[in-house]
Design a protein around this motif. Structure first.
Motif, PDB file in Angstrom:
ATOM      1  N   MET A 145       0.813  -1.192   0.000  1.00  0.00           N
ATOM      2  CA  MET A 145       0.000   0.000   0.000  1.00  0.00           C
ATOM      3  C   MET A 145       0.858   1.258   0.000  1.00  0.00           C
ATOM      4  N   SER A 146       2.005   1.150   0.634  1.00  0.00           N
ATOM      5  CA  SER A 146       2.868   2.333   0.670  1.00  0.00           C
ATOM      6  C   SER A 146       3.325   2.727  -0.728  1.00  0.00           C
ATOM      7  N   LEU A 147       3.340   1.776  -1.649  1.00  0.00           N
ATOM      8  CA  LEU A 147       3.707   2.081  -3.034  1.00  0.00           C
ATOM      9  C   LEU A 147       2.674   3.014  -3.664  1.00  0.00           C
ATOM     10  N   ALA A 148       1.395   2.725  -3.446  1.00  0.00           N
ATOM     11  CA  ALA A 148       0.341   3.578  -4.002  1.00  0.00           C
ATOM     12  C   ALA A 148       0.396   4.978  -3.406  1.00  0.00           C
ATOM     13  N   VAL A 149       0.607   5.061  -2.094  1.00  0.00           N
ATOM     14  CA  VAL A 149       0.699   6.365  -1.434  1.00  0.00           C
ATOM     15  C   VAL A 149       1.905   7.129  -1.966  1.00  0.00           C
ATOM     16  N   THR A 150       3.032   6.443  -2.105  1.00  0.00           N
ATOM     17  CA  THR A 150       4.241   7.092  -2.616  1.00  0.00           C
ATOM     18  C   THR A 150       4.040   7.596  -4.039  1.00  0.00           C
ATOM     19  N   LEU A 151       3.429   6.776  -4.885  1.00  0.00           N
ATOM     20  CA  LEU A 151       3.201   7.181  -6.275  1.00  0.00           C
ATOM     21  C   LEU A 151       2.271   8.388  -6.369  1.00  0.00           C
ATOM     22  N   LEU A 152       1.181   8.358  -5.603  1.00  0.00           N
ATOM     23  CA  LEU A 152       0.237   9.463  -5.679  1.00  0.00           C
ATOM     24  C   LEU A 152       0.816  10.732  -5.048  1.00  0.00           C
ATOM     25  N   ALA A 153       1.575  10.578  -3.977  1.00  0.00           N
ATOM     26  CA  ALA A 153       2.221  11.742  -3.367  1.00  0.00           C
ATOM     27  C   ALA A 153       3.256  12.349  -4.318  1.00  0.00           C
ATOM     28  N   LEU A 206      -4.685   8.580   1.886  1.00  0.00           N
ATOM     29  CA  LEU A 206      -3.964   8.595   3.159  1.00  0.00           C
ATOM     30  C   LEU A 206      -4.883   8.134   4.296  1.00  0.00           C
ATOM     31  N   ALA A 207      -6.142   8.567   4.287  1.00  0.00           N
ATOM     32  CA  ALA A 207      -7.105   8.113   5.311  1.00  0.00           C
ATOM     33  C   ALA A 207      -7.335   6.618   5.192  1.00  0.00           C
ATOM     34  N   TRP A 208      -7.458   6.126   3.962  1.00  0.00           N
ATOM     35  CA  TRP A 208      -7.654   4.705   3.729  1.00  0.00           C
ATOM     36  C   TRP A 208      -6.465   3.903   4.244  1.00  0.00           C
ATOM     37  N   ALA A 209      -5.270   4.385   3.957  1.00  0.00           N
ATOM     38  CA  ALA A 209      -4.065   3.680   4.405  1.00  0.00           C
ATOM     39  C   ALA A 209      -3.945   3.721   5.928  1.00  0.00           C
ATOM     40  N   ALA A 210      -4.362   4.821   6.552  1.00  0.00           N
ATOM     41  CA  ALA A 210      -4.269   4.932   8.013  1.00  0.00           C
ATOM     42  C   ALA A 210      -5.249   3.995   8.710  1.00  0.00           C
ATOM     43  N   VAL A 211      -6.448   3.857   8.155  1.00  0.00           N
ATOM     44  CA  VAL A 211      -7.468   2.993   8.747  1.00  0.00           C
ATOM     45  C   VAL A 211      -7.135   1.531   8.496  1.00  0.00           C
ATOM     46  N   ARG A 212      -6.550   1.259   7.368  1.00  0.00           N
ATOM     47  CA  ARG A 212      -6.234  -0.114   6.986  1.00  0.00           C
ATOM     48  C   ARG A 212      -5.220  -0.647   7.931  1.00  0.00           C
ATOM     49  N   GLU A 232      -8.270  -6.447  -0.437  1.00  0.00           N
ATOM     50  CA  GLU A 232      -8.113  -6.422   1.017  1.00  0.00           C
ATOM     51  C   GLU A 232      -9.299  -5.896   1.799  1.00  0.00           C
ATOM     52  N   THR A 233     -10.328  -5.398   1.164  1.00  0.00           N
ATOM     53  CA  THR A 233     -11.422  -4.804   1.925  1.00  0.00           C
ATOM     54  C   THR A 233     -12.731  -5.501   1.635  1.00  0.00           C
ATOM     55  N   ALA A 234     -13.561  -5.565   2.671  1.00  0.00           N
ATOM     56  CA  ALA A 234     -14.871  -6.196   2.541  1.00  0.00           C
ATOM     57  C   ALA A 234     -15.856  -5.236   1.889  1.00  0.00           C
ATOM     58  N   GLU A 235     -16.743  -5.777   1.110  1.00  0.00           N
ATOM     59  CA  GLU A 235     -17.769  -4.980   0.434  1.00  0.00           C
ATOM     60  C   GLU A 235     -18.659  -4.298   1.468  1.00  0.00           C
ATOM     61  N   GLY A 236     -18.930  -3.007   1.281  1.00  0.00           N
ATOM     62  CA  GLY A 236     -19.808  -2.262   2.165  1.00  0.00           C
ATOM     63  C   GLY A 236     -19.144  -1.716   3.420  1.00  0.00           C
ATOM     64  N   SER A 237     -17.877  -1.947   3.608  1.00  0.00           N
ATOM     65  CA  SER A 237     -17.203  -1.450   4.808  1.00  0.00           C
ATOM     66  C   SER A 237     -16.770   0.001   4.619  1.00  0.00           C
ATOM     67  N   LEU A 238     -16.471   0.671   5.741  1.00  0.00           N
ATOM     68  CA  LEU A 238     -15.975   2.042   5.687  1.00  0.00           C
ATOM     69  C   LEU A 238     -14.669   2.101   4.903  1.00  0.00           C
ATOM     70  N   LEU A 239     -13.853   1.098   5.106  1.00  0.00           N
ATOM     71  CA  LEU A 239     -12.576   1.045   4.397  1.00  0.00           C
ATOM     72  C   LEU A 239     -12.792   1.002   2.887  1.00  0.00           C
ATOM     73  N   ARG A 240     -13.769   0.222   2.445  1.00  0.00           N
ATOM     74  CA  ARG A 240     -14.073   0.132   1.018  1.00  0.00           C
ATOM     75  C   ARG A 240     -14.600   1.470   0.497  1.00  0.00           C
ATOM     76  N   LEU A 253      -6.215  -2.262  -7.014  1.00  0.00           N
ATOM     77  CA  LEU A 253      -5.785  -3.629  -6.734  1.00  0.00           C
ATOM     78  C   LEU A 253      -5.783  -3.931  -5.235  1.00  0.00           C
ATOM     79  N   PHE A 254      -5.230  -3.028  -4.435  1.00  0.00           N
ATOM     80  CA  PHE A 254      -5.189  -3.250  -2.989  1.00  0.00           C
ATOM     81  C   PHE A 254      -6.594  -3.226  -2.394  1.00  0.00           C
ATOM     82  N   MET A 255      -7.403  -2.288  -2.857  1.00  0.00           N
ATOM     83  CA  MET A 255      -8.734  -2.140  -2.296  1.00  0.00           C
ATOM     84  C   MET A 255      -9.590  -3.365  -2.582  1.00  0.00           C
ATOM     85  N   LEU A 256      -9.555  -3.850  -3.807  1.00  0.00           N
ATOM     86  CA  LEU A 256     -10.368  -5.002  -4.164  1.00  0.00           C
ATOM     87  C   LEU A 256      -9.908  -6.266  -3.450  1.00  0.00           C
TER      88      LEU A 256
END
Length: 119
Positions: free
Chosen positions: A1-9, A113-119, A54-62, A49-52
């Motif tokens: 996940m840090s790769l996605a954050v690094t790329l977007l940052a 960043l919020a998604w990565a922090a909650v994850r 690692e996260t459950a459908e309907g969750s806050l994280l999703r 890719l990470f979201m699909l």
């Protein structure tokens, strides 16, 4: 996940440089614009890719992940459409499109960043 954050940052940081050049009316290098685009698209791909995976459908994280992907996609679209819709370099519409692109891209980064922090 840090790769996605690094790329977007990195894309956001490069976007700030390009925005500063735009506001100062200095010519932007085409390779910088292309690299900004590639970084944003790659980040969006990794978030999906990470979201699909690692996260459950309907969750806050999703929901946060969906928001990050949607905001990044809108930033990508507005960045690609601006040169097509607005021919003049400066003007009210051109500045509005750049502000929209920057705002939505920044929102995408914050949601990621919020998604990565909650994850």
């Amino acid at each position: 996940m840090s790769l996605a954050v690094t790329l977007l940052a990195a894309s956001a940081l490069l976007g700030l440089v390009l925005g500063w050049q735009y506001l100062r009316d200095t010519p932007r290098k085409l390779w910088m614009v292309g690299f900004h685009l590639i970084l944003g698209v790659a980040a969006m791909k990794f978030v999906v890719l990470f979201m699909l995976g690692e996260t459950a459908e309907g969750s806050l994280l999703r929901t946060l992940g969906n928001g990050a992907v949607l905001a990044t996609a809108l930033a990508l679209f507005s960045g690609l459409v601006k040169p097509v819709l607005v021919r003049e370099a400066k003007g009210r519409l051109a500045m509005s499109m750049v502000a929209l692109h920057a705002g939505v891209g920044g929102l995408g980064l914050l949601l990621l960043l919020a998604w990565a922090a909650v994850r």
